[in-house]
Each structure stands twice: as structure tokens, then as C-alpha cells.
Design a protein around this motif. Structure first.
Motif, mmCIF file in Angstrom:
data_model
loop_
_atom_site.group_PDB
_atom_site.id
_atom_site.type_symbol
_atom_site.label_atom_id
_atom_site.label_comp_id
_atom_site.label_asym_id
_atom_site.label_seq_id
_atom_site.Cartn_x
_atom_site.Cartn_y
_atom_site.Cartn_z
ATOM 1 N N LEU A 19 1.316 62.148 70.832
ATOM 2 C CA LEU A 19 1.493 61.460 69.558
ATOM 3 C C LEU A 19 0.434 61.948 68.579
ATOM 4 O O LEU A 19 -0.763 61.898 68.878
ATOM 5 C CB LEU A 19 1.359 59.943 69.738
ATOM 6 N N ILE A 20 0.881 62.427 67.410
ATOM 7 C CA ILE A 20 -0.034 62.946 66.402
ATOM 8 C C ILE A 20 -0.108 61.962 65.237
ATOM 9 O O ILE A 20 0.911 61.636 64.628
ATOM 10 C CB ILE A 20 0.421 64.338 65.913
ATOM 11 N N ARG A 21 -1.319 61.490 64.958
ATOM 12 C CA ARG A 21 -1.555 60.539 63.876
ATOM 13 C C ARG A 21 -1.349 61.182 62.512
ATOM 14 O O ARG A 21 -1.468 62.389 62.400
ATOM 15 C CB ARG A 21 -2.991 60.009 63.964
ATOM 16 N N PRO A 22 -1.090 60.338 61.503
ATOM 17 C CA PRO A 22 -1.079 58.886 61.554
ATOM 18 C C PRO A 22 0.201 58.343 62.185
ATOM 19 O O PRO A 22 1.272 58.926 62.050
ATOM 20 C CB PRO A 22 -1.176 58.472 60.092
ATOM 21 N N LEU A 23 0.057 57.237 62.893
ATOM 22 C CA LEU A 23 1.190 56.539 63.507
ATOM 23 C C LEU A 23 1.575 55.380 62.601
ATOM 24 O O LEU A 23 0.716 54.766 61.980
ATOM 25 C CB LEU A 23 0.811 56.009 64.893
ATOM 26 N N TYR A 30 7.957 50.581 81.780
ATOM 27 C CA TYR A 30 7.604 51.969 82.075
ATOM 28 C C TYR A 30 6.337 52.425 81.358
ATOM 29 O O TYR A 30 5.745 53.425 81.728
ATOM 30 C CB TYR A 30 8.754 52.917 81.682
ATOM 31 N N TRP A 31 5.926 51.750 80.311
ATOM 32 C CA TRP A 31 4.828 52.219 79.484
ATOM 33 C C TRP A 31 3.537 52.486 80.274
ATOM 34 O O TRP A 31 2.877 53.493 80.029
ATOM 35 C CB TRP A 31 4.580 51.250 78.325
ATOM 36 N N PRO A 32 3.160 51.643 81.246
ATOM 37 C CA PRO A 32 1.939 51.938 82.017
ATOM 38 C C PRO A 32 2.029 53.247 82.822
ATOM 39 O O PRO A 32 1.001 53.823 83.171
ATOM 40 C CB PRO A 32 1.791 50.745 82.952
ATOM 41 N N ASP A 33 3.242 53.719 83.118
ATOM 42 C CA ASP A 33 3.426 54.961 83.877
ATOM 43 C C ASP A 33 3.498 56.203 82.996
ATOM 44 O O ASP A 33 3.606 57.319 83.501
ATOM 45 C CB ASP A 33 4.720 54.879 84.711
ATOM 46 N N LEU A 34 3.429 56.015 81.694
ATOM 47 C CA LEU A 34 3.582 57.113 80.746
ATOM 48 C C LEU A 34 2.299 57.929 80.645
ATOM 49 O O LEU A 34 1.213 57.386 80.494
ATOM 50 C CB LEU A 34 3.945 56.560 79.365
ATOM 51 N N ASP A 35 2.444 59.251 80.706
ATOM 52 C CA ASP A 35 1.348 60.175 80.454
ATOM 53 C C ASP A 35 1.368 60.472 78.960
ATOM 54 O O ASP A 35 2.240 61.201 78.476
ATOM 55 C CB ASP A 35 1.551 61.447 81.289
ATOM 56 N N VAL A 36 0.442 59.879 78.207
ATOM 57 C CA VAL A 36 0.458 59.987 76.753
ATOM 58 C C VAL A 36 -0.933 60.350 76.241
ATOM 59 O O VAL A 36 -1.937 59.859 76.752
ATOM 60 C CB VAL A 36 0.971 58.682 76.090
ATOM 61 N N THR A 37 -0.962 61.231 75.245
ATOM 62 C CA THR A 37 -2.201 61.604 74.575
ATOM 63 C C THR A 37 -1.991 61.434 73.077
ATOM 64 O O THR A 37 -0.943 61.798 72.548
ATOM 65 C CB THR A 37 -2.578 63.076 74.880
ATOM 66 N N VAL A 38 -2.993 60.885 72.403
ATOM 67 C CA VAL A 38 -2.942 60.675 70.959
ATOM 68 C C VAL A 38 -3.947 61.617 70.292
ATOM 69 O O VAL A 38 -5.069 61.772 70.781
ATOM 70 C CB VAL A 38 -3.249 59.206 70.597
ATOM 71 N N TYR A 77 -2.565 67.251 63.294
ATOM 72 C CA TYR A 77 -1.912 68.434 63.857
ATOM 73 C C TYR A 77 -2.929 69.475 64.312
ATOM 74 O O TYR A 77 -2.756 70.110 65.353
ATOM 75 C CB TYR A 77 -0.947 69.021 62.816
ATOM 76 N N GLU A 78 -3.990 69.641 63.555
ATOM 77 C CA GLU A 78 -5.025 70.611 63.926
ATOM 78 C C GLU A 78 -5.683 70.212 65.250
ATOM 79 O O GLU A 78 -5.966 71.068 66.092
ATOM 80 C CB GLU A 78 -6.071 70.749 62.816
ATOM 81 N N ASP A 79 -5.942 68.925 65.434
ATOM 82 C CA ASP A 79 -6.510 68.430 66.690
ATOM 83 C C ASP A 79 -5.566 68.738 67.853
ATOM 84 O O ASP A 79 -5.990 69.179 68.922
ATOM 85 C CB ASP A 79 -6.766 66.921 66.580
#
Length: 163
Positions: free
Chosen positions: A31-35, A51-59, A63-65
């Protein structure tokens, strides 16, 4: 593993549904901010159900980050403005599938800079776009099909009866 990237998503219900698709397919969500919502938003969690606790997610901050933290990423950018169909690429393991925000899609500057990797889902001419969650599901499953649905359960089972 596939990587699903949402650039500035605005609607928590869509992101929750996409998160659930990612868990079901073993894909990682970026997920790329701003959200347009807080990660703890109850609409987000409701759409993703349990399912959310099982999600592999990075914020990411922007875009540059994202680019800095994923050097050399092979990114396919989905857009209604693209000229190449989503069925054409030979999606490789580890590729990134990027989608833009609900109200505007991906910036045209990004599309032009990545022209060879832009993809589109065909639609009738008078339709602006599909729902973001639906678009992600369509492209993710096409990419998985190209990979032979590796590691996925292919056959279903009845609960009470037998095939």
C-alpha cells in the motif's frame, strides 16, 4: 509469489477485499500512501473478514519509498488507458501488479514511463472502469494461471456428499 501494489487507494472496502484476495492467493499486498482511510478502519477489516491478520502487507510513504525498498521490481501497471491486454504478458513469479486509486487510476506519467509493462482489462467503450477489487482479482488470477496455479488447491470437495 505475486505482489499486489495499490497506489493511493481511497476506499477501505476495496482494500479489504483485495487483502482477502491476497491471502487466498498467497500474494503480498503493498500500500502506497496517502491512503484514503486508516489501516485500522472497520470497513477495511469487515471486507477482509477474519483474513486480515494473515495478510502480508507493507505500507510505504510514497512511490519513491516503494521503489527504493523494492529495487529491480518487475512491475505491470494496470490501467484503462493501456494498449496491451492483461492476458498478453508472461507473468513471472515475484512480479508486481500495480493498480491506481479508485478516482483517477495510475498517473499518466507513470504509464508513459512504463509503457511496455502497462496492461488493461477489455471493457465496452462507454464504461469508465471496473471496481478496483474486481480488477485486482481478474489480473491476479490471470497471472496465477500463467504460473500454473502453483501451490494452489485445484480441486474442490463437497462438505456432505462426494463427487
Amino acid at each position: 509469489m505475486l505482489h499486489v501494489v495499490l497506489l493511493e487507494p481511497e476506499m477501505p472496502a476495496n482494500t479489504g477485499n483485495i487483502g482477502r484476495t491476497c491471502v487466498a492467493t498467497g500474494s503480498k499486498l503493498h500500500l502506497i500512501r496517502p491512503l484514503g482511510f486508516q489501516i485500522n478502519d472497520k470497513m477495511l477489516k469487515r471486507a477482509g473478514l477474519d483474513y486480515w491478520p494473515d495478510l502480508d502487507v507493507t505500507v510505504y510513504d510514497d512511490y519513491e519509498d516503494f521503489l527504493e525498498r523494492n529495487p529491480g521490481a518487475k512491475i505491470y501497471m494496470a490501467s484503462t488507458k493501456a494498449q496491451r491486454l492483461y492476458t498478453e504478458p508472461d507473468y513471472e513469479d515475484g512480479c508486481y501488479l500495480m493498480f491506481g486509486k479508485e478516482s483517477a487510476g495510475l498517473p499518466e506519467e507513470l504509464l508513459l514511463a512504463n509503457r511496455e509493462n502497462t496492461i488493461r482489462i477489455p471493457m465496452l467503450p462507454d464504461i469508465r472502469s471496473l471496481n478496483l477489487s474486481n480488477s485486482v482479482a481478474v489480473v491476479v488470477y490471470e497471472a496465477l494461471r500463467h504460473q500454473g496455479f502453483a501451490g494452489m488447491q485445484i480441486e474442490g470437495q463437497l462438505h456432505r456428499l462426494h463427487w
